[in-house]
Design an enzyme around this catalytic site. Sequence first.
Site, PDB file in Angstrom:
ATOM      1  N   GLN A 264      32.161  38.610  29.873  1.00 44.08           N
ATOM      2  CA  GLN A 264      32.482  39.591  28.802  1.00 44.08           C
ATOM      3  C   GLN A 264      31.256  39.651  27.686  1.00 44.08           C
ATOM      4  O   GLN A 264      31.412  40.556  27.085  1.00 44.08           O
ATOM      5  CB  GLN A 264      33.634  39.043  28.000  1.00 44.08           C
ATOM      6  CG  GLN A 264      35.004  38.782  29.009  1.00 44.08           C
ATOM      7  CD  GLN A 264      36.317  38.863  28.180  1.00 44.08           C
ATOM      8  OE1 GLN A 264      36.239  38.341  27.126  1.00 44.08           O
ATOM      9  NE2 GLN A 264      37.279  39.539  28.629  1.00 44.08           N
TER      10      GLN A 264
ATOM     11  N   ASP B 228      24.961  45.470  27.452  1.00 42.59           N
ATOM     12  CA  ASP B 228      26.275  45.270  27.246  1.00 42.59           C
ATOM     13  C   ASP B 228      26.678  45.487  25.552  1.00 42.59           C
ATOM     14  O   ASP B 228      26.030  44.788  24.598  1.00 42.59           O
ATOM     15  CB  ASP B 228      26.641  43.885  27.735  1.00 42.59           C
ATOM     16  CG  ASP B 228      27.996  43.401  27.855  1.00 42.59           C
ATOM     17  OD1 ASP B 228      28.585  44.127  28.423  1.00 42.59           O
ATOM     18  OD2 ASP B 228      28.667  42.762  26.898  1.00 42.59           O
TER      19      ASP B 228
ATOM     20  N   GLU C 150      39.955  49.270  34.532  1.00 41.79           N
ATOM     21  CA  GLU C 150      39.520  48.557  35.775  1.00 41.79           C
ATOM     22  C   GLU C 150      39.350  47.037  35.502  1.00 41.79           C
ATOM     23  O   GLU C 150      38.671  46.725  34.676  1.00 41.79           O
ATOM     24  CB  GLU C 150      38.455  49.095  36.242  1.00 41.79           C
ATOM     25  CG  GLU C 150      37.672  48.544  37.269  1.00 41.79           C
ATOM     26  CD  GLU C 150      36.053  48.639  37.685  1.00 41.79           C
ATOM     27  OE1 GLU C 150      35.942  48.474  38.743  1.00 41.79           O
ATOM     28  OE2 GLU C 150      35.453  48.870  36.585  1.00 41.79           O
TER      29      GLU C 150
ATOM     30  N   ASP D 253      36.407  51.975  32.730  1.00 40.94           N
ATOM     31  CA  ASP D 253      35.716  51.404  33.590  1.00 40.94           C
ATOM     32  C   ASP D 253      34.971  49.868  33.013  1.00 40.94           C
ATOM     33  O   ASP D 253      35.037  49.528  31.934  1.00 40.94           O
ATOM     34  CB  ASP D 253      34.380  52.033  33.705  1.00 40.94           C
ATOM     35  CG  ASP D 253      33.363  51.580  34.684  1.00 40.94           C
ATOM     36  OD1 ASP D 253      33.611  51.489  35.906  1.00 40.94           O
ATOM     37  OD2 ASP D 253      32.251  50.917  34.312  1.00 40.94           O
TER      38      ASP D 253
ATOM     39  N   HIS E 207      35.278  43.353  31.349  1.00 37.90           N
ATOM     40  CA  HIS E 207      34.106  42.719  30.807  1.00 37.90           C
ATOM     41  C   HIS E 207      33.981  43.163  29.446  1.00 37.90           C
ATOM     42  O   HIS E 207      33.082  42.926  28.720  1.00 37.90           O
ATOM     43  CB  HIS E 207      33.040  43.458  31.549  1.00 37.90           C
ATOM     44  CG  HIS E 207      32.839  43.341  32.835  1.00 37.90           C
ATOM     45  ND1 HIS E 207      32.180  41.964  33.420  1.00 37.90           N
ATOM     46  CD2 HIS E 207      33.206  43.893  34.178  1.00 37.90           C
ATOM     47  CE1 HIS E 207      32.198  41.882  34.675  1.00 37.90           C
ATOM     48  NE2 HIS E 207      32.819  43.154  35.070  1.00 37.90           N
TER      49      HIS E 207
ATOM     50  N   ARG F 158      40.585  56.447  32.207  1.00 37.89           N
ATOM     51  CA  ARG F 158      40.444  55.277  33.315  1.00 37.89           C
ATOM     52  C   ARG F 158      39.152  54.603  32.510  1.00 37.89           C
ATOM     53  O   ARG F 158      38.115  55.094  32.335  1.00 37.89           O
ATOM     54  CB  ARG F 158      40.020  55.839  34.663  1.00 37.89           C
ATOM     55  CG  ARG F 158      39.634  54.605  35.793  1.00 37.89           C
ATOM     56  CD  ARG F 158      38.237  54.450  36.107  1.00 37.89           C
ATOM     57  NE  ARG F 158      38.030  53.448  37.377  1.00 37.89           N
ATOM     58  CZ  ARG F 158      36.763  52.922  37.221  1.00 37.89           C
ATOM     59  NH1 ARG F 158      35.807  53.227  36.666  1.00 37.89           N
ATOM     60  NH2 ARG F 158      36.737  52.116  38.331  1.00 37.89           N
TER      61      ARG F 158
ATOM     62  N   ARG G  96      47.478  57.047  42.837  1.00 33.82           N
ATOM     63  CA  ARG G  96      45.944  57.576  42.909  1.00 33.82           C
ATOM     64  C   ARG G  96      45.584  57.866  44.285  1.00 33.82           C
ATOM     65  O   ARG G  96      45.570  56.849  45.178  1.00 33.82           O
ATOM     66  CB  ARG G  96      45.122  57.132  41.989  1.00 33.82           C
ATOM     67  CG  ARG G  96      43.831  57.993  41.958  1.00 33.82           C
ATOM     68  CD  ARG G  96      42.718  56.907  40.979  1.00 33.82           C
ATOM     69  NE  ARG G  96      42.384  56.102  41.657  1.00 33.82           N
ATOM     70  CZ  ARG G  96      41.633  54.868  41.124  1.00 33.82           C
ATOM     71  NH1 ARG G  96      41.445  55.154  39.638  1.00 33.82           N
ATOM     72  NH2 ARG G  96      41.324  53.964  41.721  1.00 33.82           N
TER      73      ARG G  96
ATOM     74  N   ASN H  62      39.229  53.084  46.384  1.00 39.75           N
ATOM     75  CA  ASN H  62      38.422  53.857  45.321  1.00 39.75           C
ATOM     76  C   ASN H  62      37.063  54.085  45.548  1.00 39.75           C
ATOM     77  O   ASN H  62      36.461  53.713  46.436  1.00 39.75           O
ATOM     78  CB  ASN H  62      38.750  53.188  44.017  1.00 39.75           C
ATOM     79  CG  ASN H  62      37.826  51.992  43.528  1.00 39.75           C
ATOM     80  OD1 ASN H  62      37.139  51.542  44.719  1.00 39.75           O
ATOM     81  ND2 ASN H  62      37.875  51.552  42.470  1.00 39.75           N
TER      82      ASN H  62
END
Length: 492
Positions: A167, A176, A243, A206, A210, A204, A341, A306
Amino acid sequence: MRLSLSVLLCLGLALTLAQHNPHWWGNRNTIVHLFEWKWTDIADKCERFLGPRGYAGVQVSPANENIISEGRPWWERYQPISYKLVTRSGNELEFASMVKRCNDVGVRIYVDVLLNHMSADFEGLATGTGGSVAEPAKKSFPSVPYTADDFHETCEITDWNDRFQVQQCELVGLKDLNQNRDWVRTKLIEFLDHLIELGVAGFRVDAAKHMASEDLSFIYSSVRDLNINHGFPNNARPFIYQEVIDHGHETVTREEYNELGAVTEFRFSEEIGKAFRGNNALKWLQSWGTDWGFLSSGQALTFVDNHDNQRDSGDVLNYKSPKQYKMATAFHLAYPYGISRVMSSFGFDDRDQAPPQDAQEQLISPEFDADGGCTNGWICEHRWRQIYNMVEFKNTVRDTELTNWWDNGDNQIAFCRGSKGFIAINNNLYNLSETLQTCLPAGEYCDVISGSLVDGACTGKSVSVDGNGYGYIHIGTEDFDGVLAIHTDAKL
């Protein structure tokens, strides 16, 4: 104090529950990911195809400015440089027009958003699709603006079981962002608010795993309500699906995020691929869903493949195995589990391949053959008859229960959806020839896999259902598709 705390807790619960609502029109309930499409093309197809075919929404590629990478690989869209709405898909005016035109015909827009990071290292000055410049190596993104102070310290993820690394270190070198900083939060909220102002229905998110869930909770709860001028009710919250890749042995788990919004259920994709590749008998799918360790139905964003995992080796199915892929998608859309989806791809021979483009590296619009399929390097699975007719099937049977499961003890299965729909699938190397309970009223029904109901006639096979609901079902090994599906809106 107790009363205030209770009120705050109730408000928080209401917000998180609201973020699970995709705001679909009527009985529509399937999203399509039009990967790397231009905004003008999406707007046109909302009006001409997606709306008339009953699709509920479109997931679009990231809308904000990204770095220009050599050869224009698809993943450059995931290397943001600013929050200007300028990409190869189009500019802000084209984006806004697309959202309005799609909303006007009942097709919602969900944007793939990048809140975790900015672009990875780039030699020298990097240029973006909107003309912005940045120095990613110095964590300098003046068009936002972000400086090095807005990012976590540089480190590499070497241990995926180390929460700090997952993270706060850089995912494949992407710079990041520190979502705990007020300035970063402000810019991310402004970005999401702007998209909401333009009429999108949700996001959505992404690389959600993280980012710390508490940081995302703050950001999500701070964005504005959906725009009532685009047909949303008062106080409607954006639909959020995140995600979170969790194979069941992760330090950062999907359960940390599923109260904030829906979560991408990657286990669904992996297990459905195993089953339809023949590595697990279809008979076991009777208990599909939470019994398989999946999230609860309303928290799971489900998919066969996906844009990432279709490029991996392993069990995941993609368009290159069309018969199995259509069977898996038919099951996906027929079984009452998850927020569905479907994928719409472009053809690729290697993982990094760019979407179809011209000599000037501009995206090429899909063109269409006589059967309605895409050309110009686009696959367009969503335009395959076997898939768009199952979208209609799913709309027709919405809110009905699965009943009358049948299997042959192996790879032939069938079931009803209330008294509105019936599906049979044959993944054996021998014929399925059975008289089965369809649960439908007596009559003649068009098989929407082999054909369509056009002007009262069926262009494919049909099934006669008797007064007791039984019909003779045949799916031969020589058949082009291993599925048969009938429903009340396809009655002759």
